[in-house]
Scaffold this motif. Structure first.
Motif, PDB file in Angstrom:
ATOM      1  N   TYR A  95       0.898  -1.155   0.000  1.00  0.00           N
ATOM      2  CA  TYR A  95       0.000   0.000   0.000  1.00  0.00           C
ATOM      3  C   TYR A  95       0.937   1.205   0.000  1.00  0.00           C
ATOM      4  CZ  TYR A  95      -3.389  -3.349   2.057  1.00  0.00           C
ATOM      5  OH  TYR A  95      -4.206  -4.426   2.318  1.00  0.00           O
ATOM      6  N   LYS A 123       4.051   1.082   2.290  1.00  0.00           N
ATOM      7  CA  LYS A 123       3.873  -0.017   3.260  1.00  0.00           C
ATOM      8  C   LYS A 123       3.797  -1.372   2.546  1.00  0.00           C
ATOM      9  CE  LYS A 123       2.728  -2.230   6.876  1.00  0.00           C
ATOM     10  NZ  LYS A 123       3.562  -2.383   8.049  1.00  0.00           N
ATOM     11  N   ALA A 156       2.567  -4.886   2.977  1.00  0.00           N
ATOM     12  CA  ALA A 156       1.695  -5.664   3.871  1.00  0.00           C
ATOM     13  C   ALA A 156       1.950  -7.160   3.723  1.00  0.00           C
ATOM     14  CB  ALA A 156       0.242  -5.342   3.585  1.00  0.00           C
ATOM     15  N   ARG A 205      -1.075 -11.903  14.143  1.00  0.00           N
ATOM     16  CA  ARG A 205      -1.340 -10.776  15.038  1.00  0.00           C
ATOM     17  C   ARG A 205      -2.022  -9.645  14.285  1.00  0.00           C
ATOM     18  NH1 ARG A 205       1.999 -10.682  20.107  1.00  0.00           N
ATOM     19  NH2 ARG A 205       2.595 -12.855  20.286  1.00  0.00           N
ATOM     20  N   ASN A 206      -2.460  -8.620  14.997  1.00  0.00           N
ATOM     21  CA  ASN A 206      -3.036  -7.443  14.339  1.00  0.00           C
ATOM     22  C   ASN A 206      -2.017  -6.876  13.358  1.00  0.00           C
ATOM     23  OD1 ASN A 206      -4.466  -6.634  17.450  1.00  0.00           O
ATOM     24  ND2 ASN A 206      -5.618  -7.173  15.642  1.00  0.00           N
ATOM     25  N   GLY A 207      -2.486  -6.577  12.182  1.00  0.00           N
ATOM     26  CA  GLY A 207      -1.605  -5.946  11.193  1.00  0.00           C
ATOM     27  C   GLY A 207      -0.639  -6.894  10.521  1.00  0.00           C
ATOM     28  N   SER A 208      -0.799  -8.207  10.741  1.00  0.00           N
ATOM     29  CA  SER A 208       0.147  -9.163  10.156  1.00  0.00           C
ATOM     30  C   SER A 208      -0.099  -9.371   8.661  1.00  0.00           C
ATOM     31  CB  SER A 208       0.060 -10.504  10.887  1.00  0.00           C
ATOM     32  OG  SER A 208      -1.263 -10.993  10.796  1.00  0.00           O
ATOM     33  N   GLY A 209      -1.298  -9.009   8.184  1.00  0.00           N
ATOM     34  CA  GLY A 209      -1.570  -9.127   6.748  1.00  0.00           C
ATOM     35  C   GLY A 209      -2.691 -10.095   6.390  1.00  0.00           C
ATOM     36  N   LYS A 210      -3.467 -10.539   7.374  1.00  0.00           N
ATOM     37  CA  LYS A 210      -4.533 -11.525   7.098  1.00  0.00           C
ATOM     38  C   LYS A 210      -5.580 -10.969   6.124  1.00  0.00           C
ATOM     39  CE  LYS A 210      -5.685 -11.823  11.440  1.00  0.00           C
ATOM     40  NZ  LYS A 210      -4.738 -10.848  12.008  1.00  0.00           N
ATOM     41  N   THR A 211      -6.101  -9.789   6.455  1.00  0.00           N
ATOM     42  CA  THR A 211      -7.130  -9.198   5.587  1.00  0.00           C
ATOM     43  C   THR A 211      -6.548  -8.918   4.201  1.00  0.00           C
ATOM     44  OG1 THR A 211      -8.269  -8.249   7.466  1.00  0.00           O
ATOM     45  CG2 THR A 211      -8.707  -7.220   5.338  1.00  0.00           C
ATOM     46  N   SER A 212      -5.297  -8.471   4.163  1.00  0.00           N
ATOM     47  CA  SER A 212      -4.653  -8.204   2.876  1.00  0.00           C
ATOM     48  C   SER A 212      -4.585  -9.474   2.045  1.00  0.00           C
ATOM     49  CB  SER A 212      -3.230  -7.658   3.100  1.00  0.00           C
ATOM     50  OG  SER A 212      -3.294  -6.469   3.846  1.00  0.00           O
ATOM     51  N   ARG A 221      -8.239  -6.973  -4.321  1.00  0.00           N
ATOM     52  CA  ARG A 221      -7.041  -6.156  -4.509  1.00  0.00           C
ATOM     53  C   ARG A 221      -6.099  -6.866  -5.463  1.00  0.00           C
ATOM     54  NH1 ARG A 221      -6.145  -1.857  -1.464  1.00  0.00           N
ATOM     55  NH2 ARG A 221      -7.453  -1.612   0.379  1.00  0.00           N
ATOM     56  N   GLU A 248     -12.744 -12.926  10.147  1.00  0.00           N
ATOM     57  CA  GLU A 248     -13.183 -12.524  11.499  1.00  0.00           C
ATOM     58  C   GLU A 248     -14.633 -12.066  11.496  1.00  0.00           C
ATOM     59  OE1 GLU A 248      -9.456 -11.191  13.765  1.00  0.00           O
ATOM     60  OE2 GLU A 248      -9.609  -9.837  12.073  1.00  0.00           O
ATOM     61  N   HIS A 254      -9.186 -14.373  15.829  1.00  0.00           N
ATOM     62  CA  HIS A 254      -8.341 -14.144  17.008  1.00  0.00           C
ATOM     63  C   HIS A 254      -8.682 -15.142  18.108  1.00  0.00           C
ATOM     64  CE1 HIS A 254      -7.892  -9.874  15.524  1.00  0.00           C
ATOM     65  NE2 HIS A 254      -6.674 -10.374  15.590  1.00  0.00           N
TER      66      HIS A 254
HETATM   67  N1  LIG Z   1      -5.562   0.488   2.802  1.00  0.00           N
HETATM   68  C1  LIG Z   1      -4.383   0.450   3.431  1.00  0.00           C
HETATM   69  N2  LIG Z   1      -3.476   1.432   3.251  1.00  0.00           N
HETATM   70  C2  LIG Z   1      -2.279   1.412   3.881  1.00  0.00           C
HETATM   71  N3  LIG Z   1      -1.885   0.432   4.726  1.00  0.00           N
HETATM   72  C3  LIG Z   1      -2.745  -0.570   4.942  1.00  0.00           C
HETATM   73  C4  LIG Z   1      -4.043  -0.610   4.314  1.00  0.00           C
HETATM   74  N4  LIG Z   1      -4.666  -1.746   4.733  1.00  0.00           N
HETATM   75  C5  LIG Z   1      -3.816  -2.358   5.575  1.00  0.00           C
HETATM   76  N5  LIG Z   1      -2.667  -1.660   5.708  1.00  0.00           N
HETATM   77  C6  LIG Z   1      -1.495  -2.042   6.517  1.00  0.00           C
HETATM   78  O1  LIG Z   1      -1.047  -3.314   6.071  1.00  0.00           O
HETATM   79  C7  LIG Z   1      -0.698  -4.156   7.171  1.00  0.00           C
HETATM   80  C8  LIG Z   1      -1.535  -5.421   7.136  1.00  0.00           C
HETATM   81  O2  LIG Z   1      -2.887  -5.085   7.401  1.00  0.00           O
HETATM   82  P1  LIG Z   1      -4.061  -6.158   7.408  1.00  0.00           P
HETATM   83  O3  LIG Z   1      -5.336  -5.414   7.583  1.00  0.00           O
HETATM   84  O4  LIG Z   1      -3.919  -7.041   6.234  1.00  0.00           O
HETATM   85  O5  LIG Z   1      -3.710  -6.980   8.728  1.00  0.00           O
HETATM   86  P2  LIG Z   1      -4.594  -8.004   9.566  1.00  0.00           P
HETATM   87  O6  LIG Z   1      -3.688  -9.149   9.887  1.00  0.00           O
HETATM   88  O7  LIG Z   1      -5.848  -8.316   8.855  1.00  0.00           O
HETATM   89  O8  LIG Z   1      -4.874  -7.166  10.873  1.00  0.00           O
HETATM   90  P3  LIG Z   1      -6.068  -7.247  11.983  1.00  0.00           P
HETATM   91  O9  LIG Z   1      -5.916  -8.546  12.698  1.00  0.00           O
HETATM   92  O10 LIG Z   1      -5.752  -6.091  12.864  1.00  0.00           O
HETATM   93  O11 LIG Z   1      -7.360  -7.110  11.244  1.00  0.00           O
HETATM   94  C9  LIG Z   1      -0.892  -3.310   8.412  1.00  0.00           C
HETATM   95  O12 LIG Z   1       0.341  -2.746   8.772  1.00  0.00           O
HETATM   96  C10 LIG Z   1      -1.855  -2.223   7.987  1.00  0.00           C
HETATM   97  O13 LIG Z   1      -1.629  -1.033   8.701  1.00  0.00           O
END
Ligand SMILES: Nc1ncnc2c1ncn2[C@@H]1O[C@H](COP(=O)(O)OP(=O)(O)OP(=O)(O)O)[C@@H](O)[C@H]1O
Length: 288
Positions: A12, A15, A17, A36-43, A52, A153, A186
Motif C-alpha cells: 500500500y 507499506k 503488507a 497478530r493485528n496488522g500481520s496481513g490476514k485481511t490483505s 485487490r 473474522e 483471534h
Molecule cells: N488500505 C491500506 N493502506 C495502507 N496500509 C494498509 C491498508 N490496509 C492495511 N494496511 C497495513 O497493512 C498491514 C496489514 O494489514 P491487514 O489489515 O492485512 O492486517 P490483519 O492481519 O488483517 O490485521 P487485523 O488482525 O488487525 O485485522 C498493516 O500494517 C496495515 O496497517
C-alpha cells in the motif's frame, strides 16, 4: 477450489503488507489463518478474493489468476467483518443480492439459517446490532456455498452461543458440501478444533503452514526440576519458560522421537501438549 500463491507481495504505497508469501492450499479443507493485528490476514484474503491486485507474485485459484477474472471470482466468497453490509436495505435485500451473485446459493438453507440465528427478512440492516449483522454475514457466507469461502473474522461480533451455533452449522454443512474454507480469527482456542490446516503469518511473511494436528504435536511442554529440564531442552527450539520454585516448565517446538521421549521419562520429566494459542503467541512477534 485450490489456491496457489507464489512470492506474493502486496504494497500500500510505501507499506509492504505481504512480503513474499508462497502457499499451496489443496481444495476442500478448512484452513485457519492466524496472525497478530496488522500481520496481513485481511490483505491476503482480499488478494485471494480478487478485491485487490497483487503488487508482485502470482495468485492462482484452480490454476487461474484471480484479479479481474469474473469466471473465478464469481465462485469465491469473502465475508468480511461487520459494518460492511450497513448500507444495504433489509435482510431480504441482502439475501436477494447474495442469491443473484452466487450460483450455488441454497435458498432453503438460508431460510433455515435465518431461523437459527433469529433474524427476520424485514429487519433493516443499518439498525441491526453488531451480532445480528455478523450473523447475516455468516448466513450469506454459508448459504452461498462458494467453492472458496473465506470468513475474515466475520463472526467475532456474535456472542458465544451464536458463535458455537455457527461452528456447528459450518462443520455439518462442510461435511455435506465439501469446499475450501479459510477462516481468520483471534479466538484461536475456540476455532482451532475446526481447522484441518493452519497458516500463520507474521509481519507479512509466512511463519507456519501445517496440518493442525502436526502443529499441535510439535508443541511440547517439558516440566520437572530445573536442572534436568534445562539439560533436556538444550539445543531445542525454546518458545518460552516458566518457573515456580524448583519446578520449571519449558515450551519447545519440534519433533521429539521415541528415544528422546524415553530419555525425558528416565530423567523424571513430564511431557505435555501446548495449547494452539500459546504456540501462536510464541511463533509470532508482539507488534507493540
Ligand atoms: N488500505 C491500506 N493502506 C495502507 N496500509 C494498509 C491498508 N490496509 C492495511 N494496511 C497495513 O497493512 C498491514 C496489514 O494489514 P491487514 O489489515 O492485512 O492486517 P490483519 O492481519 O488483517 O490485521 P487485523 O488482525 O488487525 O485485522 C498493516 O500494517 C496495515 O496497517
Amino acid at each position: 477450489m485450490r489456491v496457489e500463491v507464489r512470492d506474493l507481495v502486496l504494497r500500500y504505497g510505501e507499506k509492504t503488507a505481504l512480503d513474499g508469501i508462497s502457499l499451496s492450499l489443496p481444495e476442500n479443507k478448512i484452513y485457519g489463518l492466524l496472525g497478530r493485528n496488522g500481520s496481513g490476514k485481511t490483505s491476503l484474503l482480499s488478494v485471494l478474493a480478487g478485491f485487490r491486485r497483487e503488487s508482485a507474485g502470482e495468485v492462482l485459484v484452480d490454476g487461474d489468476p484471480v484479479f479481474e477474472n469474473a469466471a473465478v471470482t464469481s465462485r469465491i466468497s469473502l465475508i468480511r467483518d461487520v459494518g460492511e453490509t450497513t448500507d444495504l436495505g433489509t435482510v431480504d435485500d441482502a439475501l436477494f443480492f447474495a442469491e443473484w451473485l452466487r450460483e450455488d446459493w441454497d435458498a432453503e438453507f438460508a431460510r433455515e439459517l435465518l431461523e437459527r440465528f433469529k433474524l427476520t427478512r424485514k429487519m433493516t440492516v443499518k439498525t441491526m446490532s453488531t451480532g445480528q449483522r455478523s450473523a447475516l454475514g455468516v448466513i450469506i457466507g454459508l448459504a452461498g456455498r462458494a467453492p472458496l469461502t473465506m470468513f475474515d473474522e466475520s463472526y467475532l461480533g456474535m456472542d458465544a452461543p451464536a458463535r458455537a451455533e455457527f461452528y456447528d452449522v459450518l462443520l455439518a454443512d462442510y461435511m455435506a458440501n465439501p469446499r475450501t474454507i479459510i477462516m481468520s480469527s483471534h479466538l484461536i482456542e475456540e476455532v482451532s478444533p475446526l481447522f484441518e490446516q493452519v497458516v500463520i503469518i507474521d509481519l507479512g511473511r509466512l511463519v507456519v503452514h501445517e496440518e493442525a494436528q502436526t502443529l499441535l504435536a510439535r508443541g511440547i511442554s517439558v516440566t520437572g526440576a530445573a536442572a534436568p529440564v534445562d539439560a533436556f531442552t538444550e539445543g531445542l527450539t525454546v518458545l518460552g519458560s516458566r518457573q515456580l520454585g524448583a519446578t520449571k516448565s519449558v515450551m519447545v517446538y519440534g519433533d521429539l522421537d521415541e528415544a528422546r521421549r524415553r530419555e525425558a521419562a528416565a530423567a523424571g520429566l513430564e511431557l505435555g501438549p501446548i495449547a494452539m494459542q500459546d504456540l501462536f503467541l510464541h511463533l509470532t512477534v508482539d507488534p507493540r
